[in-house]
Design an enzyme around this catalytic site. Structure first.
Site, mmCIF file in Angstrom:
data_model
loop_
_atom_site.group_PDB
_atom_site.id
_atom_site.type_symbol
_atom_site.label_atom_id
_atom_site.label_comp_id
_atom_site.label_asym_id
_atom_site.label_seq_id
_atom_site.Cartn_x
_atom_site.Cartn_y
_atom_site.Cartn_z
ATOM 1 N N ASN A 6 0.853 -1.178 0.000
ATOM 2 C CA ASN A 6 0.000 0.000 0.000
ATOM 3 C C ASN A 6 0.895 1.236 0.000
ATOM 4 O O ASN A 6 1.535 1.534 0.998
ATOM 5 C CB ASN A 6 -0.901 -0.022 1.251
ATOM 6 N N LYS A 8 -0.044 4.282 -0.189
ATOM 7 C CA LYS A 8 -0.721 5.455 0.396
ATOM 8 C C LYS A 8 -0.496 6.657 -0.539
ATOM 9 O O LYS A 8 -0.559 6.508 -1.745
ATOM 10 C CB LYS A 8 -0.223 5.720 1.812
ATOM 11 N N HIS A 82 -9.631 0.895 4.878
ATOM 12 C CA HIS A 82 -8.344 1.154 5.535
ATOM 13 C C HIS A 82 -8.555 2.121 6.701
ATOM 14 O O HIS A 82 -9.349 3.052 6.617
ATOM 15 C CB HIS A 82 -7.329 1.728 4.537
ATOM 16 N N GLU A 84 -6.897 4.530 7.778
ATOM 17 C CA GLU A 84 -6.665 5.962 7.504
ATOM 18 C C GLU A 84 -7.907 6.590 6.880
ATOM 19 O O GLU A 84 -8.191 7.764 7.082
ATOM 20 C CB GLU A 84 -5.417 6.135 6.625
ATOM 21 N N GLU A 151 -5.367 -5.084 10.487
ATOM 22 C CA GLU A 151 -4.330 -4.074 10.690
ATOM 23 C C GLU A 151 -4.636 -3.275 11.960
ATOM 24 O O GLU A 151 -5.409 -2.304 11.906
ATOM 25 C CB GLU A 151 -4.297 -3.108 9.507
ATOM 26 N N GLY A 157 2.307 2.132 10.639
ATOM 27 C CA GLY A 157 3.229 3.250 10.474
ATOM 28 C C GLY A 157 3.980 3.634 11.743
ATOM 29 O O GLY A 157 4.646 4.667 11.789
ATOM 30 N N SER A 187 3.361 -2.295 10.355
ATOM 31 C CA SER A 187 4.807 -2.322 10.595
ATOM 32 C C SER A 187 5.444 -3.670 10.257
ATOM 33 O O SER A 187 6.323 -4.149 10.984
ATOM 34 C CB SER A 187 5.128 -1.891 12.032
HETATM 35 C C1 PEP Z 1 -0.859 0.061 6.031
HETATM 36 O O1 PEP Z 1 -1.134 1.245 6.190
HETATM 37 O O2 PEP Z 1 -1.625 -0.674 5.366
HETATM 38 C C2 PEP Z 1 0.351 -0.449 6.656
HETATM 39 C C3 PEP Z 1 0.406 -1.717 6.908
HETATM 40 O O3 PEP Z 1 1.357 0.464 6.943
HETATM 41 P P1 PEP Z 1 2.795 0.184 7.623
HETATM 42 O O4 PEP Z 1 3.333 -1.071 7.014
HETATM 43 O O5 PEP Z 1 3.594 1.392 7.283
HETATM 44 O O6 PEP Z 1 2.539 0.021 9.073
#
Ligand code: PEP
Length: 228
Positions: A6, A8, A82, A84, A151, A157, A187
């Site tokens: 992803n 973003k 997601h 976000e 997630e 993040g 992460s």
């Molecule tokens: C995400 O936003 O889908 C994600 C997994 O981000 P990160 O790997 O940066 O934590």
């Protein structure tokens, strides 16, 4: 095994094209690879999906893209729910379910994200399960082209992924809701992907920050290939 990236709001169209060219130098050997670039970098390639799309063919929805825009690039894969978009863009569960149902009816492969914030995690697994249940309302969890991504918001993040125990316990609970693939996201890095994908009921990963470097992402795919 599924390995998804992803981006973003990172990378331009030309950077995404360069990335794809580099990525294609390796064989995926049965690993399903998905790439979600920003809308301005959507392109016709079977691994590419959209990070978001409005539940309509076209219309007066300023700033959005819909089915017509995805069809132009033959995109058949979309990320929905997601955190976000849930938390920063304030998307409600009702709207998310509307998107899910619209793109399900169009036969899209749907990467459907769920995940609890830290205050819920602190209350324990029962509270987490209740919260996750509220994020699947109105969603057909046996849709044949569904991929669930768990997630935890506090792991996205932050550089701190959920512990292996937490992932194991939560995926086991999610398995009670669906027989479809369940990805872990939050992460995931080169140094933890192997131990994460070895966990029972983890069918792959959704990677944000660590996917931005194509060589890192290629290495992650290699690790997933060795696992299958
Ligand atoms: C995400 O936003 O889908 C994600 C997994 O981000 P990160 O790997 O940066 O934590």
């Amino acid at each position: 095994m599924i390995v998804a990236a992803n981006f973003k709001m990172h990378k331009t169209r030309s950077q995404t094209q360069e990335y794809l060219n580099e990525l294609k130098k390796i064989k995926f050997n049965g690993v399903k690879v998905a790439l979600f670039p920003p809308a301005s970098a959507l392109m016709e390639d079977k691994i590419v999906g959209a990070q978001n799309a409005y539940p309509a063919i076209n219309g007066a929805y300023t700033g959005e893209i819909g089915l017509e825009q995805l069809n132009e690039f033959n995109i058949k894969r979309v990320l929905i729910g997601h955190s976000e978009r849930r938390h920063i863009l304030n998307e409600s569960q009702k709207f998310i379910a509307e998107k899910f149902n619209f793109y399900k009816n169009q036969g899209f492969e749907i990467f459907y994200c769920i995940g609890e914030p830290l205050e819920i995690r602190k209350k324990g697994i029962e509270a987490v399960v209740e919260y996750l249940k509220s994020q699947i309302e109105g969603v057909d969890l046996e849709y044949e082209k569904l991929i669930v991504a768990y997630e935890p918001v506090w792991a996205i993040g932050t550089g701190v992924s959920a512990s292996l125990e937490e992932i194991k316990e939560t995926h086991k609970e999610i398995r009670n809701f669906t027989s479809k693939p369940i990805l872990y996201g939050g992460s995931v890095k080169l140094n933890n992907i192997k131990e994460i994908i070895e966990i029972e009921n983890v069918d792959g990963v959704l990677v944000g920050s660590a996917s931005l470097d194509v060589n890192t992402f290629k290495e992650m795919i290699k690790i997933a290939k060795d696992m299958k």
